[in-house]
Design a protein around this motif. Structure first.
Motif, PDB file in Angstrom:
ATOM      1  N   UNK A 235       0.848  -1.190   0.000  1.00  0.00           N
ATOM      2  CA  UNK A 235       0.000   0.000   0.000  1.00  0.00           C
ATOM      3  C   UNK A 235       0.888   1.245   0.000  1.00  0.00           C
ATOM      4  N   UNK A 236       0.301   2.399   0.268  1.00  0.00           N
ATOM      5  CA  UNK A 236       1.059   3.650   0.277  1.00  0.00           C
ATOM      6  C   UNK A 236       2.150   3.675   1.342  1.00  0.00           C
ATOM      7  N   UNK A 237       1.906   3.023   2.478  1.00  0.00           N
ATOM      8  CA  UNK A 237       2.923   2.948   3.526  1.00  0.00           C
ATOM      9  C   UNK A 237       4.136   2.160   3.008  1.00  0.00           C
ATOM     10  N   UNK A 238       3.877   1.112   2.255  1.00  0.00           N
ATOM     11  CA  UNK A 238       4.961   0.332   1.647  1.00  0.00           C
ATOM     12  C   UNK A 238       5.824   1.239   0.784  1.00  0.00           C
ATOM     13  N   UNK A 239       5.183   2.014  -0.079  1.00  0.00           N
ATOM     14  CA  UNK A 239       5.921   2.915  -0.977  1.00  0.00           C
ATOM     15  C   UNK A 239       6.723   3.942  -0.187  1.00  0.00           C
ATOM     16  N   UNK A 240       6.127   4.520   0.862  1.00  0.00           N
ATOM     17  CA  UNK A 240       6.844   5.511   1.664  1.00  0.00           C
ATOM     18  C   UNK A 240       8.036   4.884   2.383  1.00  0.00           C
ATOM     19  N   UNK A 241       7.859   3.676   2.919  1.00  0.00           N
ATOM     20  CA  UNK A 241       8.964   2.985   3.590  1.00  0.00           C
ATOM     21  C   UNK A 241      10.102   2.683   2.620  1.00  0.00           C
ATOM     22  N   UNK A 242       9.765   2.235   1.423  1.00  0.00           N
ATOM     23  CA  UNK A 242      10.787   1.937   0.413  1.00  0.00           C
ATOM     24  C   UNK A 242      11.522   3.222   0.029  1.00  0.00           C
ATOM     25  N   UNK A 243      10.775   4.289  -0.193  1.00  0.00           N
ATOM     26  CA  UNK A 243      11.394   5.561  -0.551  1.00  0.00           C
ATOM     27  C   UNK A 243      12.353   6.023   0.548  1.00  0.00           C
ATOM     28  N   UNK A 244      11.962   5.879   1.789  1.00  0.00           N
ATOM     29  CA  UNK A 244      12.808   6.247   2.920  1.00  0.00           C
ATOM     30  C   UNK A 244      14.073   5.387   2.968  1.00  0.00           C
ATOM     31  N   UNK A 245      13.940   4.114   2.693  1.00  0.00           N
ATOM     32  CA  UNK A 245      15.105   3.216   2.666  1.00  0.00           C
ATOM     33  C   UNK A 245      16.084   3.648   1.576  1.00  0.00           C
ATOM     34  N   UNK A 246      15.566   3.995   0.412  1.00  0.00           N
ATOM     35  CA  UNK A 246      16.429   4.396  -0.709  1.00  0.00           C
ATOM     36  C   UNK A 246      17.121   5.725  -0.406  1.00  0.00           C
ATOM     37  N   UNK A 247      16.354   6.699   0.062  1.00  0.00           N
ATOM     38  CA  UNK A 247      16.876   8.054   0.222  1.00  0.00           C
ATOM     39  C   UNK A 247      17.756   8.201   1.463  1.00  0.00           C
ATOM     40  N   UNK A 248      17.286   7.693   2.607  1.00  0.00           N
ATOM     41  CA  UNK A 248      17.925   8.026   3.876  1.00  0.00           C
ATOM     42  C   UNK A 248      18.669   6.883   4.553  1.00  0.00           C
ATOM     43  N   UNK A 249      18.187   5.674   4.445  1.00  0.00           N
ATOM     44  CA  UNK A 249      18.685   4.619   5.323  1.00  0.00           C
ATOM     45  C   UNK A 249      19.727   3.691   4.705  1.00  0.00           C
ATOM     46  N   UNK A 250      19.911   3.749   3.402  1.00  0.00           N
ATOM     47  CA  UNK A 250      20.919   2.915   2.746  1.00  0.00           C
ATOM     48  C   UNK A 250      21.830   3.804   1.917  1.00  0.00           C
ATOM     49  N   UNK A 251      23.119   3.519   1.991  1.00  0.00           N
ATOM     50  CA  UNK A 251      24.116   4.350   1.334  1.00  0.00           C
ATOM     51  C   UNK A 251      24.107   4.191  -0.188  1.00  0.00           C
ATOM     52  N   UNK A 252      23.950   2.963  -0.665  1.00  0.00           N
ATOM     53  CA  UNK A 252      24.007   2.681  -2.111  1.00  0.00           C
ATOM     54  C   UNK A 252      22.687   2.083  -2.584  1.00  0.00           C
ATOM     55  N   UNK A 253      22.472   2.180  -3.888  1.00  0.00           N
ATOM     56  CA  UNK A 253      21.304   1.579  -4.539  1.00  0.00           C
ATOM     57  C   UNK A 253      21.809   0.716  -5.674  1.00  0.00           C
ATOM     58  N   UNK A 254      21.399  -0.550  -5.681  1.00  0.00           N
ATOM     59  CA  UNK A 254      21.757  -1.446  -6.783  1.00  0.00           C
ATOM     60  C   UNK A 254      20.492  -2.137  -7.266  1.00  0.00           C
ATOM     61  N   UNK A 255      20.282  -2.070  -8.571  1.00  0.00           N
ATOM     62  CA  UNK A 255      19.192  -2.809  -9.203  1.00  0.00           C
ATOM     63  C   UNK A 255      19.730  -4.154  -9.629  1.00  0.00           C
ATOM     64  N   UNK A 256      19.184  -5.234  -9.085  1.00  0.00           N
ATOM     65  CA  UNK A 256      19.504  -6.575  -9.554  1.00  0.00           C
ATOM     66  C   UNK A 256      18.696  -6.745 -10.834  1.00  0.00           C
ATOM     67  N   UNK A 257      19.314  -6.390 -11.948  1.00  0.00           N
ATOM     68  CA  UNK A 257      18.618  -6.194 -13.222  1.00  0.00           C
ATOM     69  C   UNK A 257      18.447  -7.508 -13.973  1.00  0.00           C
ATOM     70  N   UNK A 258      17.529  -8.324 -13.466  1.00  0.00           N
ATOM     71  CA  UNK A 258      17.136  -9.534 -14.188  1.00  0.00           C
ATOM     72  C   UNK A 258      16.061  -9.149 -15.193  1.00  0.00           C
TER      73      UNK A 258
END
Length: 191
Positions: A77-100
């Motif tokens: 739901x929307x909370x899921x999206x907000x939590x993911x956005x927060x993880x990407x922006x603030x809580x994890x240093x790098x972003x990697x797409x496992x591009x399968x």
């Protein structure tokens, strides 16, 4: 330089896991090191996620996987999206797409790449890890070519000034003026 096939990546994970095997690793409780990765992925690729976990943790880096996060809502739901956005922006240093091929067609992965592009691209904190199927087929979208990619160098290629590139894992940057710069994966992870 080449992208990994699914089987090559699985073999690397097995080799790095040693005799511990590949069972159960992603669902256990995790403690994150100071530097961590948000791993964007398709939920259809759970075995590959576990392999990625082993691969990166062997380099001393922890990964965040949303479906292993017990604070996420049971239903998306929307909370899921907000939590993911927060993880990407603030809580994890790098972003990697496992591009399968599954991830490239996922609406969630594409949304996550868009978030990471905004907040991580110009800070050298975003890359893709393309995984081709075992027939070396990869459906990567054109826009993914603008991001650095994690690739395996076999030691048989030369850099732009004719010097050999040592075998190992590298982050290769998109080509500019027919030249391609690169950095060892371990060094990129430390940036």
């Amino acid at each position: 330089m080449s992208i990994f096939t699914e089987q090559e990546f699985r073999n690397i994970a097995i080799q790095k896991a040693g005799f511990k095997g590949l069972g159960g690793g992603v669902n256990e409780t995790r403690t994150f090191s100071k530097s961590s990765i948000f791993l964007s992925h398709s939920h259809n690729d759970k075995a590959k996620i576990e392999q990625a976990k082993i691969f990166f943790e062997n380099l001393g880096i922890s990964i965040y996987v949303d479906w292993a996060d017990q604070t996420m809502p049971e239903r998306t739901n929307g909370v899921t999206a907000q939590n993911i956005k927060n993880q990407i922006i603030k809580l994890n240093d790098k972003f990697i797409l496992l591009a399968t091929n599954n991830a490239v067609s996922s609406k969630w992965c594409n949304w996550e790449v868009g978030i990471a592009d905004t907040y991580k691209l110009f800070k050298d904190k975003i890359a893709i890890l393309p995984l081709a199927d075992n027939n070396r087929h990869w459906t990567g979208n054109e826009y993914l070519q603008i991001y650095p990619s994690i690739e395996l160098e076999n030691g048989n290629n030369k850099n732009n000034i004719g010097l050999p590139i040592d075998a190992g894992y590298y982050v290769f940057y998109p080509s500019t003026n027919n030249t391609r710069s690169y950095v060892k994966l371990e060094d990129w992870l430390k940036k």
